[in-house]
Design a protein around this motif. Structure first.
Motif: not given
Length: 251
Positions: A147-149, A151-155, A239-240, A247-251
């Motif tokens: 799960g990303l933060r 604007a990326m959450t839904t994508y 990431m898993r 993870v936030n820093k990688l993405t």
């Protein structure tokens, strides 16, 4: 190429266009679908000019018109005498942080990437089941791993759902009961396209390099592949399991 009749959705730009160029150079017969007919026509002209042996047919298609997805796929299969490979690629990258007034954009992302993806998978699989063979390629994303933060959450959620549809199909087909049908989930890393041209992301690769790697991976017909493998395969694995702040820093 052993699977020469290739249908690609979302082919008028980005990864779809790049894959069209790659498969044309390998001698494929291409069925290209997208909403923007003018771009499709220019792409078809460029492909044939660069690869005279290549046959290209195009169809205007909005994948959110689910009935049109089934009709278009069936019409193209009839015109080409069958389909060997279908690349479920059409998608969008809209999105806003949840609860900030971006519901319509988030809904559009889910509808286009996941619900319309389901329609394309259903249409392709109906053809493959009848043929008793075919290769379904589902274009997910490395964003599907967590799960990303913002604007990326839904994508990320839409791409994770798409990957699970493909995995469920592989679980069904593992014993070959539906014939020689293969299902591949491809997880592209950050590849520079119109979709992300304004994104300042780490480890971004140019479109030509990324699409060359994608076509090479697809040709191997893996269950799944992270592309480009370096550095995205180890990043994806990390990431898993890493804590979300990292993870936030990688993405």
């Amino acid at each position: 190429m052993t699977r020469t009749r290739v249908l690609i959705t979302g082919a008028s730009s980005g990864l779809g266009m790049g894959l069209a160029h790659e498969f044309a150079s390998r001698g494929a017969t291409l069925a290209l679908c997208a909403r923007r007919t003018d771009r499709l026509d220019r792409l078809a002209e460029d492909l044939v000019a660069s690869n005279p042996q290549t046959r290209v047919v195009t169809r205007t298609l909005d994948v959110n018109d689910h009935g049109a997805v089934f009709t278009t796929f069936n019409d193209l299969s009839t015109e080409l005498g069958g389909l060997d490979r279908v690349v479920v690629n059409a998608g969008i990258g809209k999105g806003e942080a949840l609860g900030t007034g971006g519901f319509e954009d988030n809904l559009a992302t889910l509808e286009t990437n996941l619900v319309a993806g389901l329609a394309q998978i259903e249409a392709a699989m109906a053809i493959f089941r009848e043929q008793q063979e075919g290769h379904l390629v589902v274009m997910s994303s490395v964003s599907a791993f967590r799960g990303l933060r913002r604007a990326m959450t839904t994508y990320a959620a839409s791409k994770a759902g798409l990957a699970m549809l493909a995995e469920g199909l592989r679980a069904e087909l593992v014993n070959g009961r539906a014939g020689d049908i293969k299902v591949s989930t491809i997880y592209p890393g950050y590849i520079q396209t119109e979709l992300n041209e304004n994104v300042d992301a780490p480890f971004m690769v140019d479109a030509a390099t990324g699409c060359r790697a994608l076509a090479k991976a697809i040709e191997k017909e893996p269950d799944s592949a992270v592309v480009p493998a370096w550095p995205w395969a180890p990043i994806g694995a990390a990431m898993r399991h890493l804590p979300l702040p990292i993870v936030n820093k990688l993405t």
